[in-house]
Design an enzyme around this catalytic site. Structure first.
Site: not given
Length: 182
Positions: A82-83, A86
């Protein structure tokens, strides 16, 4: 093994065996954003909102895994993926964290691509299993929750409006994947 060592081992294992994470790391580097030495960090996350297992700090150019909140390795891998979405978005686009629609876009993409909304994870969260558009509903819900944590986007209805605005261009954006990874 203490928490710090367990965290480092989970990251090392994920980097060597998780195809989603390996693809995202390659994509960040191909987007001309070299991951600096020490990019992956393990540390306690006392000052981070509850429920956060990891975060990407664009100003420090690091991805921090909250060693005091480690769950099973699979959950940690999902948080790292998920990160990394980003980090990839920050690298390839000029993401302005003060612009709620920019935040919404990267949160939509992360929820869509990192495994946040796999049906088993949704079932374990108690969100039931509605076969019709369950994935889209999950991505939208998780993006709204994440956007609402940003102080500039926390006014009532602001997170939903930002997700609605970004949805049509950001949900179908699967880069660097060809399809939603499972």
């Amino acid at each position: 093994m203490d928490r710090h060592q367990a965290c480092l081992k989970t990251i090392k294992d994920a980097l060597s065996s998780d195809e989603r994470i390996k693809t995202l790391v390659r994509a960040v580097e191909l987007a001309r954003c070299r991951l600096p030495e020490g990019f992956f960090q393990c540390r306690p996350c006392d000052s981070v909102p509850a429920g956060t297992g990891a975060y990407f700090d664009s100003s420090e150019r690091e991805l921090v895994v909250c060693e005091d909140r480690l769950g099973e390795p699979r959950a940690t891998r999902h948080a790292v993926a998920h990160e990394l979405v980003h980090a990839f978005d920050w690298c390839r686009a000029d993401v302005n964290l003060a612009d709620c629609s920019h935040v919404a876009c990267t949160e939509i993409r992360a929820a869509n691509l990192a495994g946040d909304c796999l049906w088993l994870r949704e079932l374990m969260r108690g969100n039931g299993l509605h076969l019709r558009k369950q994935h889209q509903a999950c991505v939208r819900r998780r993006a709204e929750l994440s956007v609402a944590q940003i102080s500039d986007c926390a006014a009532p209805g602001q997170a939903k409006a930002a997700v609605d605005k970004a949805w049509s261009s950001c949900f179908p954006d699967l880069n660097p994947f060809d399809r939603i990874p499972v």
